[in-house]
Enzyme design. Sequence first.
Site, PDB file in Angstrom:
ATOM      1  N   GLY A 186       1.629  -3.975   7.080  1.00  0.00           N
ATOM      2  CA  GLY A 186      -0.037  -4.156   7.078  1.00  0.00           C
ATOM      3  C   GLY A 186      -0.410  -5.491   8.011  1.00  0.00           C
ATOM      4  N   ASN A 214       4.482   4.976   1.423  1.00  0.00           N
ATOM      5  CA  ASN A 214       4.211   4.178   0.028  1.00  0.00           C
ATOM      6  C   ASN A 214       2.963   3.911  -0.388  1.00  0.00           C
ATOM      7  OD1 ASN A 214       4.982   2.267  -1.287  1.00  0.00           O
ATOM      8  ND2 ASN A 214       5.764   0.812  -0.824  1.00  0.00           N
ATOM      9  N   TRP A 215       2.582   4.641  -1.444  1.00  0.00           N
ATOM     10  CA  TRP A 215       1.461   3.914  -2.028  1.00  0.00           C
ATOM     11  C   TRP A 215       1.221   3.092  -2.414  1.00  0.00           C
ATOM     12  CZ3 TRP A 215       0.088   9.143  -4.211  1.00  0.00           C
ATOM     13  CH2 TRP A 215       0.072  10.388  -3.496  1.00  0.00           C
ATOM     14  N   LYS A 216       2.360   1.931  -2.251  1.00  0.00           N
ATOM     15  CA  LYS A 216       2.171   0.991  -3.316  1.00  0.00           C
ATOM     16  C   LYS A 216       1.189   0.737  -4.199  1.00  0.00           C
ATOM     17  CE  LYS A 216       3.317  -0.805   0.871  1.00  0.00           C
ATOM     18  NZ  LYS A 216       3.421  -2.328   2.270  1.00  0.00           N
ATOM     19  N   SER A 258       2.731  -0.734   9.562  1.00  0.00           N
ATOM     20  CA  SER A 258       2.411  -0.548  10.696  1.00  0.00           C
ATOM     21  C   SER A 258       2.368   0.582  11.816  1.00  0.00           C
ATOM     22  CB  SER A 258       1.562  -1.730  11.512  1.00  0.00           C
ATOM     23  OG  SER A 258       1.022  -2.994  10.983  1.00  0.00           O
ATOM     24  N   GLY A 293       2.975   2.618   4.721  1.00  0.00           N
ATOM     25  CA  GLY A 293       2.321   1.965   3.625  1.00  0.00           C
ATOM     26  C   GLY A 293       0.941   2.252   4.271  1.00  0.00           C
ATOM     27  N   GLY A 294      -0.124   2.257   5.135  1.00  0.00           N
ATOM     28  CA  GLY A 294      -1.308   2.188   4.914  1.00  0.00           C
ATOM     29  C   GLY A 294      -1.780   3.071   5.708  1.00  0.00           C
ATOM     30  N   GLU A 300      12.203  -3.022   7.732  1.00  0.00           N
ATOM     31  CA  GLU A 300      11.090  -3.396   7.972  1.00  0.00           C
ATOM     32  C   GLU A 300      11.011  -4.633   7.663  1.00  0.00           C
ATOM     33  OE1 GLU A 300       8.519  -0.412   4.872  1.00  0.00           O
ATOM     34  OE2 GLU A 300       8.815  -1.945   3.856  1.00  0.00           O
ATOM     35  N   GLU A 312       7.483  -6.984  -0.398  1.00  0.00           N
ATOM     36  CA  GLU A 312       7.217  -7.027  -1.297  1.00  0.00           C
ATOM     37  C   GLU A 312       7.168  -7.084  -2.983  1.00  0.00           C
ATOM     38  OE1 GLU A 312       4.082  -3.743  -1.030  1.00  0.00           O
ATOM     39  OE2 GLU A 312       3.817  -4.650   1.142  1.00  0.00           O
ATOM     40  N   HIS A 335      11.972  -3.421  -1.812  1.00  0.00           N
ATOM     41  CA  HIS A 335      10.482  -3.966  -1.330  1.00  0.00           C
ATOM     42  C   HIS A 335      10.208  -5.204  -0.637  1.00  0.00           C
ATOM     43  CE1 HIS A 335       6.963  -3.597   1.331  1.00  0.00           C
ATOM     44  NE2 HIS A 335       7.296  -2.320   1.616  1.00  0.00           N
TER      45      HIS A 335
HETATM   46  P1  13P Z   1       1.555  -0.621   6.381  1.00  0.00           P
HETATM   47  O1  13P Z   1       2.097   0.836   6.659  1.00  0.00           O
HETATM   48  O2  13P Z   1       0.536  -0.224   5.621  1.00  0.00           O
HETATM   49  O3  13P Z   1       2.135  -1.796   7.654  1.00  0.00           O
HETATM   50  O4  13P Z   1       3.449  -0.834   4.894  1.00  0.00           O
HETATM   51  C1  13P Z   1       4.309  -0.474   5.414  1.00  0.00           C
HETATM   52  C2  13P Z   1       5.294  -0.201   4.563  1.00  0.00           C
HETATM   53  O5  13P Z   1       5.523  -1.666   3.312  1.00  0.00           O
HETATM   54  C3  13P Z   1       5.511   0.630   3.119  1.00  0.00           C
HETATM   55  O6  13P Z   1       6.917   0.357   2.358  1.00  0.00           O
END
Ligand code: 13P
Length: 249
Positions: free
Chosen positions: A173, A9-11, A213, A234-235, A167, A97, A95
């Site tokens: 994050g 997920n590149w956000k 993470s 994510g990251g 999640e 967020e 998600h």
């Molecule tokens: P991180 O891997 O950066 O913690 O993000 C997880 C995430 O929200 C994937 O959708």
Amino acid sequence: MRKPIIAGNWKMHKTVAESLELVNALKPLVAGVTNVEIVVAPTFTALAFVSQVVGGSNIALAAQNMYWEDSGAFTGEISPLMLKDVGCEYVILGHSERRQYFGETNETVNHKVKAAHVHGLKPIVCVGERLEQREAGIAHDVIRDHIVHGLAGLTAAEMLESVIAYEPVWAIGTGKTATPDQAQDVHAFIRGLLTEIFSADVADQVRIQYGGSVKPENVSELMAQPDVDGGLVGGASLRADLFAQIVKH
Ligand code: 13P
């Protein structure tokens, strides 16, 4: 037998040029992989471009959100038809967020999940508790709510074409991963809910990803859990080398 699914997920990261750089670097690194389904979710503006690169490869395309109507006066929104049009196979929905910053609720997530299925898009439905909810001992209740209401009205066939991502919000994050035991506990709980709502057969086939993470260093012990069928990253998905290591753990 559930095929593991690892999605990046590149956000809200990367311009078109940067997205192309990332996916062009990733593609050869994972070219031989057939035992894991690989998905990338760029921003809306990069989808059509990334689609050109992953077309015909072992990397599938996902969007990070969508609206549930096909078209109309909904300024700023993107429809399932538009996502299909640019080659999306998956769409991430609900998600944390989006729930936290953009007012998504189980009800809006449910509209979106149903609309995805109408158009043959496979939803990756995100669920997960916040830190204070875990500390208050209500993590399972929150997740039950997300699952029961977010997936309300789905047929068994639609459920089989859906993916769930657990999640925990406190692990996103933050560098603070759920322990393998914590992840397994919730994944097993989710599979139990799917048994209640659908059937043991459906529950046994649905893939449940862990997100929060995920890194090359912790992916193997998470994936070793019996009910962890993949990762939503994510990251670490923003670097081709790290994401490839996660895929090939
Ligand atoms: P991180 O891997 O950066 O913690 O993000 C997880 C995430 O929200 C994937 O959708």
